[in-house]
Each structure stands twice: as structure tokens, then as C-alpha cells.
Design an enzyme around this catalytic site. Structure first.
Site, PDB file in Angstrom:
ATOM      1  N   THR A 169      -4.863   2.937   8.166  1.00 28.52           N
ATOM      2  CA  THR A 169      -4.933   3.977   9.197  1.00 28.52           C
ATOM      3  C   THR A 169      -6.357   4.122   9.711  1.00 28.52           C
ATOM      4  O   THR A 169      -6.599   4.186  10.924  1.00 28.52           O
ATOM      5  CB  THR A 169      -4.445   5.323   8.628  1.00 28.52           C
ATOM      6  OG1 THR A 169      -3.085   5.189   8.227  1.00 28.52           O
ATOM      7  CG2 THR A 169      -4.566   6.428   9.678  1.00 28.52           C
ATOM      8  N   SER A 179      -4.096  11.493   3.088  1.00 23.71           N
ATOM      9  CA  SER A 179      -2.901  10.704   3.410  1.00 23.71           C
ATOM     10  C   SER A 179      -3.224   9.499   4.281  1.00 23.71           C
ATOM     11  O   SER A 179      -2.335   8.707   4.609  1.00 23.71           O
ATOM     12  CB  SER A 179      -1.864  11.577   4.122  1.00 23.71           C
ATOM     13  OG  SER A 179      -2.277  11.878   5.449  1.00 23.71           O
ATOM     14  N   ALA A 180      -4.476   9.355   4.670  1.00 25.29           N
ATOM     15  CA  ALA A 180      -4.880   8.250   5.557  1.00 25.29           C
ATOM     16  C   ALA A 180      -5.536   7.151   4.740  1.00 25.29           C
ATOM     17  O   ALA A 180      -6.661   7.308   4.261  1.00 25.29           O
ATOM     18  CB  ALA A 180      -5.842   8.761   6.624  1.00 25.29           C
ATOM     19  N   GLY A 208       0.823  -1.204   0.000  1.00 24.26           N
ATOM     20  CA  GLY A 208       0.000   0.000   0.000  1.00 24.26           C
ATOM     21  C   GLY A 208       0.858   1.255   0.000  1.00 24.26           C
ATOM     22  O   GLY A 208       2.036   1.233  -0.360  1.00 24.26           O
ATOM     23  N   CYS A 258       2.615   7.068  13.384  1.00 26.04           N
ATOM     24  CA  CYS A 258       3.201   8.278  12.796  1.00 26.04           C
ATOM     25  C   CYS A 258       3.226   9.405  13.828  1.00 26.04           C
ATOM     26  O   CYS A 258       4.227  10.116  13.972  1.00 26.04           O
ATOM     27  CB  CYS A 258       2.432   8.700  11.549  1.00 26.04           C
ATOM     28  SG  CYS A 258       0.664   9.026  11.803  1.00 26.04           S
ATOM     29  N   ASN A 261       3.015  12.216   7.575  1.00 25.74           N
ATOM     30  CA  ASN A 261       2.706  11.158   8.538  1.00 25.74           C
ATOM     31  C   ASN A 261       3.182   9.801   8.041  1.00 25.74           C
ATOM     32  O   ASN A 261       3.646   8.968   8.829  1.00 25.74           O
ATOM     33  CB  ASN A 261       1.203  11.127   8.821  1.00 25.74           C
ATOM     34  CG  ASN A 261       0.363  11.071   7.561  1.00 25.74           C
ATOM     35  OD1 ASN A 261       0.486  11.932   6.692  1.00 25.74           O
ATOM     36  ND2 ASN A 261      -0.498  10.085   7.456  1.00 25.74           N
TER      37      ASN A 261
END
Length: 314
Positions: A166, A161-162, A11, A130, A283
Site C-alpha cells: 500500500t 493496516s497499510a 502478505g 480499497c 480497507n
């Protein structure tokens, strides 16, 4: 001595880690990237093929089938998956660097305790989160000047960004990060909060750290300690920046009586290097950098053991 490695989980984090290893992995040789989907359905596996890295599409079965090719595995899946994989790595005698919040192995932050953890001989180490990688060094820096009674961190990251891992692990994130503030950072008590910000354009990763210390604390000494550790972090994460040096909160801003204590506020921003992901994804960048930094320490220890073994054989 180089360490042969595999990445499990192609990923965002796994792919970014691949590029970091290929770009600046001094003693880490990436042998394989492993996922569970066909190459044509996985951007990460396709990127590995494009870079000349062998791939596997059978998940943990691909690791078992090629275990003799590597010494170390980076787990970039999810906490639940790592809980299933960890016993397999143990049986195969593979060192595991866990980038999930599973926390099966000891919490590890390169600039704080990685050398100690590796020296103790652990075979499964956890990169916390992170937010933990961004804020635990600050708590540690404060604690080595004045004992931290309480530490609280808030981490704001761009929603873009997640990824799924996450989002599925938010509870684990807060629990693991809070524990890391205590176990590695040195706080007597810790709390963690994360928010996913959907703003456009996406925000950089921003973190706020609150530390409660004795009112006699030399704030100038704390600031120097924080500056020193930030410089260490920047050797692996160039985009790590202290945007607010430790400042004393005014008593009027606090909702409860602090007694003989004060609260210091420190702020950090993390900009990613942009190898695979946009710079706002700091992160992810700080996690992959921490994982690579820890693996390099594993390689260094293996070299030392090899040299020592050679000397004793003579």
C-alpha cells in the site's frame, strides 16, 4: 463447478484472502499460496501450511511449475509486480484477479459491474483499490438517479493496516481510484485522496464521498438508491455501514459557485471481519471480499458455459 485457484503474495491481503476462501468460498478451491521467501520466514506461507494449503517459494516460477493445478490466480503483490506477472498468466491461460492498483484489466466492483466484466470474457480483472471498493458503489448509486458531474472521495485508514504494498503504491492508489470513480461509478470527473492515520487505538476505515449533481435531484430517491446498494455490498462485507446518508452541502460551505448544481456528502465506515487481521483493517477486508466475490462470479460463468456446452453437445 468449482474453480481451482492460487494466491500469489502471502502478505496481509493474501493471507486474509486465504482465510476468506477457506471459510466461505463456495465455488473456489484454494490449491496453493505462493511467495518468494522460505516458509519459516513468511507468516503467510506458514499460515497456509498450517491450514493444509500447498505452498510455493519461488514466486512466478512456482506458478509456472504448477499451472496445471489451477484455473485462476489472485495477485496480492504490488502494481509493479503484477505488471511483470500479467503476461505470464496470459501465456498460461490463467484468469487473473488483480488486487493491486496496476489496472491492466478492467476496473471491477462486484455490486456494480463484475457480472458484465466477466460476461465480456476478460481474463484479467482489477479490483481497483480499497477506497474504490468502498466509494465507487456510492457514486454509482447516485449516478443512476442523477448524473454525477464530479465525484471526490477521501479514504482514511489506520496506519497499522497499510503494509509495504500500500505504501509503495500511494500514487497508483489515487490515480486508479479516481479513474474508477469515472469509469465504473459514472462520474464525469473524479478525484481521490488517501490518508494513513497513526492514531492509537487504530481507527476504522472511514470514507467520505462528495458528488455534484443537478439541483433538481430528488435527494430522497438518492438516499434510497444508496441504501439499496449498501445492502448489496453488505452481503460480502458485513461491516460496511453508511454513517451519513447523502446530505446537501450548504452553499456557504462551498468555496466556488455551483451554478445549478448541489453537492451531496455521504460517509461510510468499514469494519473488517477479523479473520486474519484486526477489525480496524476494513480497507483490506473489503478488497479481499471483492476479490472473492468476483472469483465466485467467474466460477458461476464457468458453470453456465459448461452446462450450455453440454446442452449443445446433445
Amino acid at each position: 463447478m468449482s474453480v481451482d485457484a492460487a494466491i500469489v503474495g502471502p502478505g496481509n491481503i493474501g493471507t486474509d484472502l486465504m482465510y476468506k476462501i477457506l471459510d466461505r468460498g463456495e465455488n473456489i478451491d484454494l490449491q496453493r499460496m505462493v511467495g518468494i521467501f522460505p516458509v519459516e520466514e513468511s507468516e503467510g506461507l506458514q499460515a497456509a501450511v498450517d491450514e493444509g494449503v500447498d505452498v510455493g517459494t519461488e514466486g512466478i516460477d512456482s506458478i509456472e511449475a504448477h499451472a496445471d493445478e489451477f484455473d485462476l490466480v489472485f495477485e496480492a503483490t504490488s502494481a509493479g509486480i503484477h505488471e511483470q506477472h500479467a503476461p505470464v498468466y496470459d501465456d498460461l491461460d490463467l484468469f487473473a484477479v488483480d488486487l493491486t492498483p496496476a489496472a491492466i484489466g478492467p476496473y471491477t466492483v462486484p455490486v456494480v459491474n463484475a457480472d458484465e466484466v466477466v460476461e465480456e470474457g476478460h481474463e484479467n480483472v482489477n479490483m481497483v483499490t480499497c477506497g474504490g471498493q468502498a466509494t465507487i458503489p456510492i457514486v454509482h448509486a447516485v449516478d443512476r438517479v442523477s448524473s454525477v458531474e464530479y465525484a471526490e472521495m477521501t479514504s482514511h485508514i489506520a496506519s497499522k493496516s497499510a503494509g509495504p504494498g500500500t505504501r509503495q503504491n500511494i500514487d497508483k492508489f489515487t490515480q486508479t481510484t479516481a479513474a474508477g470513480l469515472e469509469v465504473v461509478g459514472g462520474a464525469e470527473d473524479g478525484k481521490a485522496i488517501i490518508t494513513l492515520n497513526p492514531a492509537e487505538p487504530p481507527i476504522m476505515m472511514r470514507n467520505t464521498v462528495y458528488t455534484m449533481v443537478d439541483e433538481s435531484t430528488d435527494v430522497a430517491e438518492v438516499r434510497q438508491s444508496v441504501d439499496d446498494i449498501a445492502a448489496e455490498v453488505q452481503t460480502d462485507v458485513p461491516g460496511y455501514e453508511i454513517t451519513l446518508e447523502p446530505e446537501v452541502n450548504e452553499q456557504d460551505d462551498v468555496a466556488f459557485d455551483l451554478g445549478d448544481s448541489i453537492i451531496l456528502t455521504t460517509m461510510i465506515e468499514v469494519e473488517g471481519e477479523g479473520q486474519h487481521l484486526p477489525p480496524y483493517a476494513g480497507n483490506l477486508d473489503i478488497m479481499t471480499s471483492a476479490a472473492l466475490g468476483t472469483a465466485e462470479r467467474v466460477a458461476a460463468r464457468a458453470t453456465e458455459a459448461d452446462v450450455a456446452g453440454g446442452v449443445s453437445d446433445d
